[in-house]
Each structure stands twice: as C-alpha cells, then as structure tokens.
Scaffold this active site. Structure first.
Site, PDB file in Angstrom:
ATOM      1  N   ARG A 124     -24.174  -9.420   0.495  1.00 56.32           N
ATOM      2  CA  ARG A 124     -24.215  -9.970   1.535  1.00 56.32           C
ATOM      3  C   ARG A 124     -24.748  -8.993   3.039  1.00 56.32           C
ATOM      4  O   ARG A 124     -24.855  -7.796   2.848  1.00 56.32           O
ATOM      5  CB  ARG A 124     -22.950  -9.803   2.091  1.00 56.32           C
ATOM      6  CG  ARG A 124     -22.197 -11.094   0.960  1.00 56.32           C
ATOM      7  CD  ARG A 124     -20.483 -10.832   1.291  1.00 56.32           C
ATOM      8  NE  ARG A 124     -20.065 -11.745   2.575  1.00 56.32           N
ATOM      9  CZ  ARG A 124     -18.873 -11.424   3.155  1.00 56.32           C
ATOM     10  NH1 ARG A 124     -18.045 -11.218   2.058  1.00 56.32           N
ATOM     11  NH2 ARG A 124     -18.475 -12.346   4.145  1.00 56.32           N
TER      12      ARG A 124
ATOM     13  N   ASP B  75     -13.451 -19.451   8.674  1.00 60.92           N
ATOM     14  CA  ASP B  75     -12.813 -19.835   6.626  1.00 60.92           C
ATOM     15  C   ASP B  75     -12.012 -20.673   6.735  1.00 60.92           C
ATOM     16  O   ASP B  75     -12.074 -20.998   4.936  1.00 60.92           O
ATOM     17  CB  ASP B  75     -12.198 -18.301   6.860  1.00 60.92           C
ATOM     18  CG  ASP B  75     -12.820 -16.962   6.848  1.00 60.92           C
ATOM     19  OD1 ASP B  75     -14.434 -16.741   6.842  1.00 60.92           O
ATOM     20  OD2 ASP B  75     -12.758 -16.107   7.255  1.00 60.92           O
TER      21      ASP B  75
END
Ligand code: S3P
Length: 434
Positions: free
Chosen positions: A122, A320
């Site tokens: 990431r 999310d």
C-alpha cells in the site's frame, strides 16, 4: 484457510451489539501511550488491526493491560517511548502504519515498520512526503514508496501541508508529528475526512483547531505540545461494522434489527445518508454523545431500495462501506453510480476490482470505472464462491449478499473478518436463531 458457507436463513431479528470503532480504538491506544498517566478505554475493538497497534506500543515500552474490551494504557508521556527491539509489525493495518509514522518521526531513536503482503504493497509516499518535509527521515527500505519503512531521528518543523487526498490517515500522521515539531502544523484536505484524531487530541489536552472552508476543503491545525494527559474513553460501536447488519436488515425480508450504540459522527455517517437516499427508513433512538463522538441505536426494517449516485464530498465519510453499498445496489431497483472513489484501489485490496469480480460471479450487472463502479440493480443475486482476497470488508459484504441471494455462497479465507470484526459470523447466525 477457513471457508464459510452461507445461505438465506430467513428474517434477522433482535438486537445487535456492534464492536468498538476501529479508528477510535487505534487512536485511543496511540494517544494513551504518549500521554502522561493512565488511559482507560472501554469497548475497545479486539480486532487484529487494533491489536497490532497495542503490540507496537508494548514493544516501545508501554505497559498495556487488556481484559476483554477494557484496555488500560499506562502512558509514559510525549517523550517516554523506548527504542523497540526488532521490527514493529503493523500486520494488515494501514491506520497503525501511517499514524505511528507520525509519532515515530518525532522520537530520538530509529525504528523499522513492516506488515503483511497487502500492507507492504500500500502507498506510503502520501505520509512520507509531508513528514519528510517536516524534517522526518523516513525511507522505504525497498525504495518502492511502500513499507517496510525505516524511520531515523530527525528534527521536526511546522508546515502547512495541502494534501492531495482526503485521507484521515495522512491528516492524522501529520498532526501527530506536529506534537513534536518546533512550530504549528496544519493540514488542508480537499474534503473533510474522519475527524476522530482532532476530537481526541483536543480531549487529551492538545491545542488543536479545525476549520471548514467555503469550497468544502478543511484545515486542521495543531501546536507543538508539552504533554498530553491520559483520559477515559468510551469507544462507540463502529459504523463500518454496523453497516453489514444494517444492510442485512434492509435486504432480508421480514427482518427487524436494533443495531445498538453506533457511532454516527457526521464525518463517518455517509453510509446512513446514502441508505436514506436509496429509500431506507432507519430510526435513530437513544442519541448520546461521548467525547464529541455521537452515538445512536439504529432501528432497521426492510425496504425496497432504489439506485442512487454516490459521489463527491460524501465519499470519505463512507469509503469503507462501498463494498456493502455495492451489494445493496445490486439488489436495488435502477442504477447506482459510484464515482470520485479512486481511493478504493489502495485499500486492503483494490476494492473496485474485488467488488466487481465477486458481484459479477453472483450474477450482478456491474461495470468497473477508474474511480468507482456502475451497478444496474437486478433485484437478485445467486450464491457462488467468493474470493475475499483476505480483505475483511469484502468477506463481510459478500456474507450479507449471501443472506439475500438464492442458493449457497462460500466465502474463501473468511477468517480475515478478524481484522475488524471477530465474532462476525457467530453474530449473524445468532440473529437468525439458527
Ligand atoms: C481510517 C481512514 C480511512 C479508512 C481506514 C481507517 C482511519 O483511510 O479507509 O479504514 O482510521 O484513519 P484513509 O484515511 O486512507 O482514507
């Protein structure tokens, strides 16, 4: 690898106690560790991500006691961390990695951070850039702007950072480093992201201010700090976890769920706003506020949903929840367009890809785009094999899809839900009385 088999099991009824908020649990341990005195955290999330945060601070000499969801952090003050022996393992947790870098940048010792394969792929340049501009000395060990990261002692100066992304992780990392700087730090983001760090820093005694600008951008500023002071923190239920039960309550005929004690901080509650736009009728009961964080019990009954457009300023407040919103969109009537959500590509998986792949496998009509997806609701999905790709939110979103789909669905690597929601499957089964 564990595999869960899920099929429609009828109406879901009863009360759901949602585990503590992941973002707030992380921050409570971090601020508690660098505060003076004891911080008492109730309803702490015992998910793997937050445990990674605890382990990192224990490795830096902080005594942390844990009994179920009660955590006592015996903070040693802003300059009380000790050099860790060995690597700080941040597991799957982007929040641990990025926020802790802000704190580590201000220490007088070196450290190395590394996580699992997903974490180590990431992007970390987004925090390395502002922190290094402040005088931090963070390098990517493999020179790929990803973890493992080495952090060496540096002298931090104040900056005014204009962040290209609305990211609470970037904002928080810079604000935490600002506690150790020689002059104030401000972070301006294009849209206000979750503000738990600002609220909690304020309650621990930091000099922090926030401003919303007419164009929708937002600035948070913090002054260097002599000391923070330990607090009592009651962590609200995590709205990102509640979203799975809210969606199940909306989609499974005959259901009636009271989802208790959910954090509804406006910077997190975009999911509820979109549910309303899709036609859901969610009742808010027992509204309360603790430490600036609002909570409510949410009463959910099924409603026919309609497609909608999800874009712009609401995106950071539901980023999310997009996998579960995509599942809801597949059951809705009409088209749902999700845009301005390119951040999905750099979550635990590329969620544009993993949502698309799995919804297609269940028979949905979905077109991935550069910054989101377009879903033509068909009102039905069929059971199949779901590849979670070890992404907790993909595993949970598709477990809910399975409850409302025809046939049986198997979720591969289902154990990954432990990252944010240990006990998720048991709670789902309990509600159906099976
Ligand atoms: C988080 C911020 C969000 C979110 C993540 C938790 C936090 O990430 O996706 O699950 O606790 O600050 P970004 O800030 O990178 O968007």
């Amino acid at each position: 690898m564990s595999v869960k088999e899920i099929k429609a099991m009828g109406a879901l009824k009863g009360e759901v106690q949602i585990p503590g908020d992941k973002s707030i649990s992380h921050r409570a341990v971090m601020l508690g560790s660098i505060a003076r005195g004891t911080t008492e955290i109730s309803h702490f999330l015992n998910g793997a991500d937050c445990l990674s945060t605890i382990h990192c601070f224990q490795k830096m000499g902080i005594e942390i006691e844990q009994s179920k969801d009660l955590v006592l952090v015996h903070g040693r003050g802003l300059r009380g961390l000790k050099a860790p022996r060995g690597i700080l393992d941040t597991g799957n947790s982007g929040t641990t990695t990025r926020l802790i870098c802000g704190i580590l940048s201000g220490q007088n010792f070196s450290s190395v951070l590394s996580g699992d394969d997903s974490l180590n792929s990431r992007p970390m340049k987004r925090i390395m850039d502002p922190l290094n501009q402040m005088g931090a000395r963070i390098t990517s060990i493999q020179d790929n702007n990803c973890a493992p990261l080495r952090i060496e002692p540096g002298t931090l100066h104040g900056i005014r950072y204009v962040s290209p992304v609305a990211s609470a992780q970037v904002k928080s990392s810079v604000l935490l480093a600002g506690l150790y700087a020689d002059s104030p730090v401000s972070v301006t983001e294009p849209v206000l992201s979750r503000n738990h760090t600002e609220l909690m820093l304020g309650s621990f005694g930091a000099d922090i201010s926030s401003e919303l600008h007419a164009d929708g951008s937002a600035t948070a500023s913090v002054s260097p700090c002599a000391e923070l002071y330990g607090q009592k923190i009651q962590v609200p239920g995590d709205i990102s976890s509640a979203a799975y039960f809210i969606a199940a309550g909306l989609l499974v005929p005959g259901s009636r769920l009271l989802v208790k004690n959910v954090g509804i901080n406006p910077t997190r509650a975009g999911f509820l706003e979109v549910c309303r736009k899709m036609g859901a009728d969610i009742g808010y009961l027992n509204r309360q506020s603790q430490g600036g964080e609002e909570t409510a019990d949410l009463l959910v009954t099924p409603k026919p949903l309609t497609g909608t457009v999800i874009e712009g300023a609401v995106i950071p407040s539901l980023i999310d929840e997009i996998p579960i919103l995509a599942v809801m969109a597949a059951f809705a009537e009409g088209t749902t367009v999700i845009r301005d959500a390119a951040e999905l590509k750099v979550k635990e998986t590329n969620r544009i890809q993993t949502v698309t792949e799995n919804l297609l496998a269940m028979g949905a009509e979905i077109i991935p785009t550069e910054d989101g997806m377009i879903i033509h609701g068909t009102g039905a999905l069929k059971g199949t094999q779901i590849q979670s790709h070890l992404d907790h939110r993909i595993a949970m979103a598709f477990s809910v899809a399975a409850l409302a789909a025809e046939g049986t669905t198997t979720i591969l690597d289902s154990q990954c839900v432990d990252v944010s929601y240990p006990g998720f499957f048991a709670q789902l089964m309990d509600l159906s009385g099976k």
